[in-house]
Design a protein around this motif. Structure first.
Motif, PDB file in Angstrom:
ATOM      1  N   GLN A  14       0.815  -1.210   0.000  1.00 51.53           N
ATOM      2  CA  GLN A  14       0.000   0.000   0.000  1.00 51.53           C
ATOM      3  C   GLN A  14       0.855   1.268   0.000  1.00 51.53           C
ATOM      4  OE1 GLN A  14      -2.227  -1.460   3.570  1.00 51.53           O
ATOM      5  NE2 GLN A  14      -3.994  -0.615   2.500  1.00 51.53           N
ATOM      6  N   ASN A  15       2.117   1.140   0.379  1.00 54.90           N
ATOM      7  CA  ASN A  15       2.968   2.307   0.553  1.00 54.90           C
ATOM      8  C   ASN A  15       4.077   2.425  -0.482  1.00 54.90           C
ATOM      9  OD1 ASN A  15       2.170   3.753   3.225  1.00 54.90           O
ATOM     10  ND2 ASN A  15       2.062   1.564   3.708  1.00 54.90           N
ATOM     11  N   VAL A  16       4.011   1.656  -1.541  1.00 58.82           N
ATOM     12  CA  VAL A  16       5.060   1.686  -2.564  1.00 58.82           C
ATOM     13  C   VAL A  16       5.192   3.080  -3.169  1.00 58.82           C
ATOM     14  CG1 VAL A  16       5.733   0.834  -4.831  1.00 58.82           C
ATOM     15  CG2 VAL A  16       4.939  -0.769  -3.092  1.00 58.82           C
ATOM     16  N   GLU A  47      15.684  -6.200  15.263  1.00 61.31           N
ATOM     17  CA  GLU A  47      16.456  -6.717  14.127  1.00 61.31           C
ATOM     18  C   GLU A  47      15.527  -7.191  13.012  1.00 61.31           C
ATOM     19  OE1 GLU A  47      19.626  -6.450  13.548  1.00 61.31           O
ATOM     20  OE2 GLU A  47      19.920  -5.449  15.466  1.00 61.31           O
ATOM     21  N   SER A  48      14.406  -7.807  13.381  1.00 61.04           N
ATOM     22  CA  SER A  48      13.419  -8.219  12.372  1.00 61.04           C
ATOM     23  C   SER A  48      12.791  -7.004  11.700  1.00 61.04           C
ATOM     24  CB  SER A  48      12.314  -9.068  13.018  1.00 61.04           C
ATOM     25  OG  SER A  48      12.837 -10.274  13.511  1.00 61.04           O
ATOM     26  N   SER A  49      12.559  -5.960  12.499  1.00 61.04           N
ATOM     27  CA  SER A  49      12.008  -4.726  11.940  1.00 61.04           C
ATOM     28  C   SER A  49      12.988  -4.102  10.958  1.00 61.04           C
ATOM     29  CB  SER A  49      11.690  -3.734  13.066  1.00 61.04           C
ATOM     30  OG  SER A  49      10.671  -4.240  13.899  1.00 61.04           O
ATOM     31  N   LEU A  50      14.267  -4.123  11.300  1.00 58.63           N
ATOM     32  CA  LEU A  50      15.288  -3.583  10.403  1.00 58.63           C
ATOM     33  C   LEU A  50      15.314  -4.356   9.094  1.00 58.63           C
ATOM     34  CD1 LEU A  50      17.665  -1.737   9.732  1.00 58.63           C
ATOM     35  CD2 LEU A  50      19.158  -3.344  10.967  1.00 58.63           C
ATOM     36  N   ALA A  51      15.217  -5.670   9.180  1.00 66.65           N
ATOM     37  CA  ALA A  51      15.211  -6.486   7.965  1.00 66.65           C
ATOM     38  C   ALA A  51      14.013  -6.132   7.080  1.00 66.65           C
ATOM     39  CB  ALA A  51      15.180  -7.969   8.334  1.00 66.65           C
ATOM     40  N   TYR A  52      12.874  -5.872   7.718  1.00 62.02           N
ATOM     41  CA  TYR A  52      11.668  -5.485   6.968  1.00 62.02           C
ATOM     42  C   TYR A  52      11.881  -4.150   6.255  1.00 62.02           C
ATOM     43  CZ  TYR A  52       6.735  -4.318   6.145  1.00 62.02           C
ATOM     44  OH  TYR A  52       5.543  -3.978   5.568  1.00 62.02           O
ATOM     45  N   ILE A  53      12.483  -3.194   6.968  1.00 60.84           N
ATOM     46  CA  ILE A  53      12.723  -1.870   6.396  1.00 60.84           C
ATOM     47  C   ILE A  53      13.761  -1.939   5.272  1.00 60.84           C
ATOM     48  CG2 ILE A  53      13.526   0.465   6.911  1.00 60.84           C
ATOM     49  CD1 ILE A  53      10.698  -0.344   7.981  1.00 60.84           C
ATOM     50  N   ASN A  55      14.167  -4.484   3.320  1.00 61.90           N
ATOM     51  CA  ASN A  55      13.435  -5.059   2.196  1.00 61.90           C
ATOM     52  C   ASN A  55      12.539  -4.019   1.526  1.00 61.90           C
ATOM     53  OD1 ASN A  55      12.407  -7.413   0.619  1.00 61.90           O
ATOM     54  ND2 ASN A  55      10.500  -6.942   1.701  1.00 61.90           N
ATOM     55  N   MET A  56      12.120  -3.027   2.290  1.00 62.46           N
ATOM     56  CA  MET A  56      11.229  -1.983   1.782  1.00 62.46           C
ATOM     57  C   MET A  56      11.987  -0.929   0.980  1.00 62.46           C
ATOM     58  SD  MET A  56       8.360   0.069   3.995  1.00 62.46           S
ATOM     59  CE  MET A  56       9.414   1.118   4.993  1.00 62.46           C
ATOM     60  N   PHE A  57      13.164  -0.520   1.486  1.00 64.42           N
ATOM     61  CA  PHE A  57      13.854   0.626   0.901  1.00 64.42           C
ATOM     62  C   PHE A  57      15.045   0.295   0.002  1.00 64.42           C
ATOM     63  CE2 PHE A  57      12.071   3.148   4.604  1.00 64.42           C
ATOM     64  CZ  PHE A  57      11.211   3.893   3.827  1.00 64.42           C
ATOM     65  N   LEU A  58      15.777  -0.766   0.280  1.00 61.42           N
ATOM     66  CA  LEU A  58      16.976  -1.042  -0.513  1.00 61.42           C
ATOM     67  C   LEU A  58      16.658  -1.266  -1.996  1.00 61.42           C
ATOM     68  CD1 LEU A  58      19.163  -3.247   1.890  1.00 61.42           C
ATOM     69  CD2 LEU A  58      19.188  -0.763   1.561  1.00 61.42           C
ATOM     70  N   PRO A  59      15.573  -1.976  -2.340  1.00 64.65           N
ATOM     71  CA  PRO A  59      15.261  -2.142  -3.763  1.00 64.65           C
ATOM     72  C   PRO A  59      14.923  -0.827  -4.472  1.00 64.65           C
ATOM     73  CG  PRO A  59      14.123  -3.805  -2.449  1.00 64.65           C
ATOM     74  CD  PRO A  59      14.673  -2.795  -1.493  1.00 64.65           C
ATOM     75  N   LEU A  60      14.592   0.211  -3.699  1.00 62.60           N
ATOM     76  CA  LEU A  60      14.232   1.503  -4.292  1.00 62.60           C
ATOM     77  C   LEU A  60      15.432   2.419  -4.473  1.00 62.60           C
ATOM     78  CD1 LEU A  60      10.904   2.251  -2.358  1.00 62.60           C
ATOM     79  CD2 LEU A  60      11.182   1.223  -4.613  1.00 62.60           C
ATOM     80  N   GLY A  61      16.600   1.991  -3.992  1.00 65.91           N
ATOM     81  CA  GLY A  61      17.803   2.765  -4.245  1.00 65.91           C
ATOM     82  C   GLY A  61      18.572   3.235  -3.029  1.00 65.91           C
TER      83      GLY A  61
END
Length: 213
Positions: A14-16, A47-53, A55-61
């Motif tokens: 929903q937040n892409v 640490e799990s939250s960091l992994a989620y973030i 996954n959210m931001f690294l593919p975007l640059g």
């Protein structure tokens, strides 16, 4: 002044659009500061939250994300090494208490006033409004921390659904500070005296009148 990107919450999908806007508006080759302290680490580890973030931001640059779980003794010089500050969701009372008691509220205000970008999702957005009493449970009656009030006079209502209209209008009877209501996947950006919608639906409530922004 900087920019406040405020999101109503929701799932990653929903937040892409909002996340793309955020990444395109900062120096993505500089590290991003992530603060997960609104969340319950017993439910989901930091640490799990960091992994989620990631996954959210690294593919975007974004190339690097640094997480802070202790805000004590931080300085504005340390904060200004980052491209932006991102707050995820959870409990706004918990987050605001930590931010105020650590003195990190002063650093956030300095960061924003010196041109920094702050992105808050759900509870991470609510603390920047003029009042958060509408988010508190009966158990939080002793709460006496003022929010950061960087979007005066607005209050934020996150995870908004049309079924909330009656509750919002009732709250406006006791406090006429207008609400910005952010649906899941909805987001708005504030900068000085300006505001603009990044992703709809976003509404403004003044008195008993509801506007689509």
């Amino acid at each position: 002044m900087g920019r406040l990107i405020l999101s109503g919450g929701g799932e990653l999908e929903q937040n892409v659009e909002i996340n793309r806007y955020f990444v395109q508006s900062i120096e993505a080759d500089q590290p991003l500061l992530y603060i997960p302290l609104a969340g319950d680490s017993n439910y989901r580890s930091f640490e799990s939250s960091l992994a989620y973030i990631q996954n959210m931001f690294l593919p975007l640059g974004i190339r690097e994300i640094t997480m802070w779980t202790d805000l004590n003794n931080k300085t504005i010089e340390e904060a200004q090494k980052f491209s932006a500050i991102y707050f995820s969701g959870g409990d706004p009372f918990t987050l605001l208490k930590i931010v105020r008691e650590s003195g990190f509220d002063k650093i956030l205000i300095q960061f924003y006033e010196s041109g920094g970008t702050i992105y808050g999702q759900s509870a991470g957005a609510v603390i920047f409004g003029s009042n958060i009493s509408h988010t508190l449970s009966k158990e939080d009656n002793s709460f006496d921390y003022e929010p950061l009030n960087l979007i005066n006079p607005y209050r934020l209502w996150c995870h908004y659904d049309p079924s909330d209209d009656e509750s919002i209008v009732e709250l406006l009877k006791g406090n006429n500070s207008p609400f910005v209501a952010l649906s899941e996947g909805g987001a708005i950006c504030f900068s000085e005296s300006n505001k603009w919608v990044i992703s709809n639906p976003v509404y403004e409530f003044r008195s008993d009148i509801k506007y689509l922004l």
